[in-house]
Design a protein around this motif. Structure first.
Motif, PDB file in Angstrom:
ATOM      1  N   ASP A 139       0.823  -1.209   0.000  1.00 16.84           N
ATOM      2  CA  ASP A 139       0.000   0.000   0.000  1.00 16.84           C
ATOM      3  C   ASP A 139       0.858   1.260   0.000  1.00 16.84           C
ATOM      4  O   ASP A 139       0.558   2.224  -0.711  1.00 16.84           O
ATOM      5  CB  ASP A 139      -0.935   0.026   1.213  1.00 16.84           C
ATOM      6  CG  ASP A 139      -2.057  -0.999   1.117  1.00 16.84           C
ATOM      7  OD1 ASP A 139      -2.289  -1.547   0.008  1.00 16.84           O
ATOM      8  OD2 ASP A 139      -2.699  -1.249   2.156  1.00 16.84           O
ATOM      9  N   CYS A 140       1.925   1.274   0.778  1.00 26.38           N
ATOM     10  CA  CYS A 140       2.820   2.433   0.828  1.00 26.38           C
ATOM     11  C   CYS A 140       3.401   2.741  -0.548  1.00 26.38           C
ATOM     12  O   CYS A 140       3.412   3.892  -0.991  1.00 26.38           O
ATOM     13  CB  CYS A 140       3.968   2.184   1.805  1.00 26.38           C
ATOM     14  SG  CYS A 140       3.526   2.186   3.540  1.00 26.38           S
ATOM     15  N   GLN A 199       0.671   3.998  -3.014  1.00 29.71           N
ATOM     16  CA  GLN A 199       0.239   5.368  -2.728  1.00 29.71           C
ATOM     17  C   GLN A 199       1.296   6.381  -3.146  1.00 29.71           C
ATOM     18  O   GLN A 199       0.978   7.400  -3.756  1.00 29.71           O
ATOM     19  CB  GLN A 199      -0.070   5.527  -1.237  1.00 29.71           C
ATOM     20  CG  GLN A 199      -1.320   4.804  -0.814  1.00 29.71           C
ATOM     21  CD  GLN A 199      -1.489   4.775   0.693  1.00 29.71           C
ATOM     22  OE1 GLN A 199      -0.768   5.425   1.436  1.00 29.71           O
ATOM     23  NE2 GLN A 199      -2.459   3.994   1.164  1.00 29.71           N
ATOM     24  N   GLY A 204       1.752   6.543  -7.133  1.00 28.11           N
ATOM     25  CA  GLY A 204       0.533   6.651  -7.914  1.00 28.11           C
ATOM     26  C   GLY A 204       0.610   7.565  -9.116  1.00 28.11           C
ATOM     27  O   GLY A 204      -0.034   7.323 -10.121  1.00 28.11           O
ATOM     28  N   CYS A 211       5.617   6.268   5.592  1.00 30.47           N
ATOM     29  CA  CYS A 211       4.701   5.137   5.484  1.00 30.47           C
ATOM     30  C   CYS A 211       5.429   3.811   5.694  1.00 30.47           C
ATOM     31  O   CYS A 211       4.962   2.946   6.435  1.00 30.47           O
ATOM     32  CB  CYS A 211       4.010   5.172   4.117  1.00 30.47           C
ATOM     33  SG  CYS A 211       2.670   3.971   3.940  1.00 30.47           S
TER      34      CYS A 211
END
Length: 109
Positions: free
Chosen positions: A37-38, A41, A44, A83
């Motif tokens: 996820d880090c 994100q 992106g 993150c």
């Protein structure tokens, strides 16, 4: 097994040992979703393809006490380091009596 480089950081006694590859894999697996996820994100808005690196120092008690992230500045500007440090806190390693440095490649494809 995804190969991780583990390097011993000192010896406390004869029973002390660095983490094994299996222990590293199991510990990292506990936070694999958060790591992914880090990276998603932070990356992106880019078409970057390549490898980012997370280096963690694991104490003799099995806790991560330091994290270094090697990545292009863009990723740091997007909060990747913060993150990943938070995610690395979710790693679960056994106490082995010896600190270990773990290097984890994070590949973006």
């Amino acid at each position: 097994s995804q190969a991780r480089h583990a390097m011993a950081l000192g010896r406390l006694d004869d029973a002390a040992r660095p983490l094994t590859d299996g222990e590293i894999d199991a510990g990292v697996a506990r936070a694999s979703g958060a790591l992914t996820d880090c990276v998603r994100q932070a990356g992106g808005g880019t078409d970057f393809r390549g490898e980012l690196t997370l280096e963690a120092r694991v104490t003799a008690a099995g806790r991560v006490d330091a994290v270094r992230v090697r990545a292009p500045r863009y990723f740091h500007d997007q909060g990747l380091g913060t993150c990943l440090r938070r995610a690395a806190g979710r790693f679960g390693f056994p106490a082995t009596g010896q600190a270990t440095r773990v290097t984890l490649p994070l590949t973006m494809q």
